[in-house]
Motif scaffolding. Structure first.
Motif: not given
Length: 771
Positions: A593-619
């Motif tokens: 982290f760099q030096y930041h003299e003047n910070l405020r706490d109103d930062g917003n972020a978002r993430s969204y997504g769709v995930e597909l998984t097909i898993q086969r155990k050993l057989k």
């Protein structure tokens, strides 16, 4: 500097691979070479032993029933790899694959059976190849110790195993940062045997959960559970993910040894009984010898690291058990100025440090209805470093930082009946941090002149949290969890309430719907808080998780899951003087982290997504995982514009699998594709003018690196001798030598834009010998 460490130690990472498997369900040609399978079967929730459970070795006529203390023993099994099926009335079935029997060795297999509601609704529970958790039905995956050991392309690193999952973004394979569903590497934590260890790596990236090399010996790992979102109220002070590792016990009947040797270094593992089997010990020591080779070939780059870990377990009585855990990593690396100039690097210097954790856990089985785990631990990371600008000799960074904490954690579980359960507890942490840090004046990421940063501060302050979760199973089809957590940090005088809920509904015997919602809070990294006294007034970042998904069993051993998620972040620190930047992501491209003299706490972020998984155990000798994800990860800058976060790959595809043609050979591969991650391009004219990297402030994270993709191949050969066993393995990292770009920078020596590449093709091999 840790990414440079990783680049130099790329072969080291790969060579830490653990190997060896044999095919399940194949008759063994030499039945005189045998081993013993033993273990214990317990209730998955209460941990109480289950009497009379049936334990069968699949595709054989061998089996056993558990005793009054839940134990079983199957002697003289021919060497090989097996699946073991466990059944008991009132519980769901469990099948464990990859159970390895070795010559003259005792294989310990502990099984936890899930309780089922006893009513007749036509619901049939399938073979039990996959673990289910009522408190974390979404975004959760589990791996056995053998699955961890054999994973191709993971370098024996539990974090890198998760790179195949669609929930983990792909940015740079030189470090094992977990970037989970749009969250930064600061948002994850690890637990080993009920002890929180925020970073489990050599050369740890300060303030994050990542680094180039894991220090956990995978031979210790019994199982791993990774929760990518919607995790229960039992875990606090993290916004994105939790990884839970359980270490196995040592052999309670005999002393066993294992020696490892490869290009990276050598190691020794030992284990044995205590007091006629009332307890056990397990210890390992590993050291790299790359520094010796470096001296021999005459280069000035000298990386050196070692690690030591041990576990002691002792049964005070059938209901009381004490375990002791110790982990130590020691790191050193040096970059000579002449070598830095020759290689086009902008910095030279050295780093020296260690990281350790010491703790004990007391497990108390109250009755058949409940238990508690209480751990007391101390952990610390010490880093000393001094770095210089190679072109001028100017001192850039001098630090002597220590990050420590004393911790007390208590988790309790009680089952009122098969429909109603409760989990509750607390954790207390006393932060003991010392920051002695100097960073010279510099030109920052976007070309602004920043004055020197001098931090000389001690932070000693308690954190505390408490939680309760109520688990309800009104029918055999439905389970619901309602959780509540409260956390308080005295240093910032900030308290937070975190309600959470999860729901799982079984549509048919093969299909299930899952959902989770919750609020998650996390303190700002102390290295940022310590920069200004006013930073103590900043609110802690908060995330809201919304997850909805379903799963369908294609076969008993094959599961398909589809999940969608949305995460909303608020209260992130933002720099008034650099309104376009999202400073919590600085660790991705600046490593600190760099030096930041003047910070405020109103930062917003978002993430969204769709995930597909097909898993086969050993057989039938085959196992594998296919996954894909589409997602977005963005933040709102102080100008009100939405921008890409540094790990917004958007598309991730992966395939991993293996084949065991017989009891001696195993072949496996892993292929990963990720869309290009965002970056801020250089302002070429400004960079040329001052001969340093200056990024284009008008195009923050608008450019994208070329797409990442890589293929990893591996082959294992197991030898079973009359009184010992040996594994020989060979692996090829980045088999078709894809030039994946890690970053672009201004080469001060050649006065032009240049690029840093991720790992090139690396063929390696190793040997493990058990005796």
């Amino acid at each position: 500097m840790s990414i440079r460490v990783a680049k130099l130690l790329g072969p080291v990472l790969i060579l830490l691979l653990a190997g060896g498997s044999t095919r399940a369900d194949e008759p063994v040609s030499n039945p005189t070479r045998t081993g013993t399978l033993k273990g214990v079967v317990v209730d998955a929730d209460t941990k109480s032993p289950i009497i009379g459970a049936s334990v069968m070795v699949v595709d054989t006529d061998r089996g056993a029933a558990t005793s009054d203390n839940g134990e079983f023993r199957i002697p003289e099994l021919p060497v090989g790899s097996y699946s073991v099926a466990v059944r008991s009335v009132g519980y769901g079935p469990v099948t464990r694959t990859d159970v390895i029997i070795r010559t003259g060795r005792l294989t310990q297999l502990d099984i936890e059976l899930p309780v089922v509601v006893t009513e007749f609704e036509g619901v049939t529970v399938l073979g039990g190849y996959f673990t289910e958790s009522p408190t974390e039905p979404t975004g959760s995956v589990s791996y056995s110790g053998e699955e961890v050991r054999r994973a191709p392309g993971s370098a024996g690193d539990v974090s890198r195993i998760m790179f195949t999952l669609p929930s983990v973004a792909k940015v740079n394979d030189q470090v094992n940062n977990l970037i989970v569903r749009g969250g930064s590497p600061t948002e994850n934590s690890f637990y080993i045997d009920n002890i929180e260890i925020p970073n489990i790596n050599h050369y740890p990236l300060f303030g994050t959960s990542g680094g180039p090399i894991s220090l956990v010996n995978t031979d210790f790992v019994k199982n791993v559970t990774f929760s990518a979102g919607g995790f229960s109220a039992a875990y606090g002070d993290r916004l994105s993910s939790i990884m839970n590792l359980s270490f196995r016990e040592g052999n309670r009947e005999e002393i066993d040894m294992q020696a490892d040797l490869n290009f990276a270094g050598f190691g020794l593992v030992g284990e044995g009984p205590i007091n006629n089997g009332r307890g056990s010990w397990l210890f390992s020591a590993r050291r790299s010898y790359l520094d010796l080779l470096v001296d021999a070939i005459g280069t000035g780059v000298v990386p050196r690291y070692s690690d030591y870990q041990g576990k002691l377990v002792y049964d005070l009585s059938p209901k009381h058990q004490l375990s002791f855990l110790g982990i130590l990593g020691v790191d050193y690396i040096k970059f000579e100025r002449e070598d830095a100039i020759d290689e086009g690097n902008t910095t030279d210097g050295w780093s020296d440090g260690y990281e350790y954790a010491l703790g004990t856990n007391w497990r108390f089985l109250w009755s058949d209805h409940g238990y508690s785990n209480t751990s007391l631990s101390y952990l610390a990371t010490q880093t000393k470093a001094n770095y210089f600008e190679s072109s001028t000799g100017k001192e850039l960074v001098r630090q002597d930082n220590r990050d420590g904490a004393a911790q007390l954690r208590n988790v309790n579980f009680y089952r009122f009946n098969e429909r109603n359960e409760i989990e509750f507890g607390f954790d207390v942490k006393y932060e003991l941090d010392r920051f002695d840090y100097y960073a010279s004046d510099y030109t920052n990421y976007i070309g602004d002149s920043i004055p020197p940063l001098i931090i000389d501060d001690n932070i000693e302050s308690p954190k505390a949290g408490g939680f309760v979760s109520y688990i309800l199973r009104p029918t055999s089809r439905v389970s619901a969890t309602l959780g509540l957590r409260y956390d308080y940090f005295e240093y910032t005088q900030d308290g937070a309430v975190s309600p959470r809920a999860a729901l799982s509904y079984r549509l048919t015997d093969r299909a299930r719907l899952n959902a989770a919602v919750g609020i998650y809070n996390q303190s700002i990294p102390l290295i940022l808080l310590s920069q200004q006294e006013s930073n103590r007034d900043l609110n802690s970042p908060r995330a809201y998780h919304y997850v909805l998904g379903g799963e369908y069993m294609l076969r008993d051993d094959t599961r398909m899951t589809l999940e969608g998620y949305y995460k909303w972040y608020e209260n992130f620190p933002m720099d008034i003087d650099q309104p376009e930047l999202f400073i919590i992501d600085e660790m991705v491209y600046d490593e600190y982290f760099q030096y930041h003299e003047n910070l405020r706490d109103d930062g917003n972020a978002r993430s969204y997504g769709v995930e597909l998984t097909i898993q086969r155990k050993l057989k039938e000798g085959i196992y594998g995982l296919l996954s894909g994800a589409w997602f977005r990860s963005q933040y709102k800058d102080l100008n009100g514009d939405w921008r890409n976060r540094a790990f917004d790959n958007r598309v991730i595809l992966s395939a991993e699998g293996g084949y065991k043609p017989n009891s001696r050979w195993e072949f496996s591969l892993r292929w990963v594709y990720a869309g290009g991650a965002p970056y801020t391009p250089l302002d070429i004219e400004a960079s040329r003018a001052i001969n340093r990297s200056v990024h284009d402030q008008s195009r923050v994270n608008e450019a994208r690196y070329p797409a990442y993709h890589s293929l990893n191949l591996r082959a294992d050969r197991r030898f079973n001798f009359s009184g010992s066993n040996m594994i020989v393995y060979i692996s090829v990292w980045n088999a078709y030598n894809r030039e994946n770009v890690a970053s672009y920078y201004w080469n001060q020596h050649e006065r032009k834009q240049d690029k840093v590449l991720q790992w090139s093709m690396l063929p390696i091999f190793g040997i493990e010998f058990e005796f």
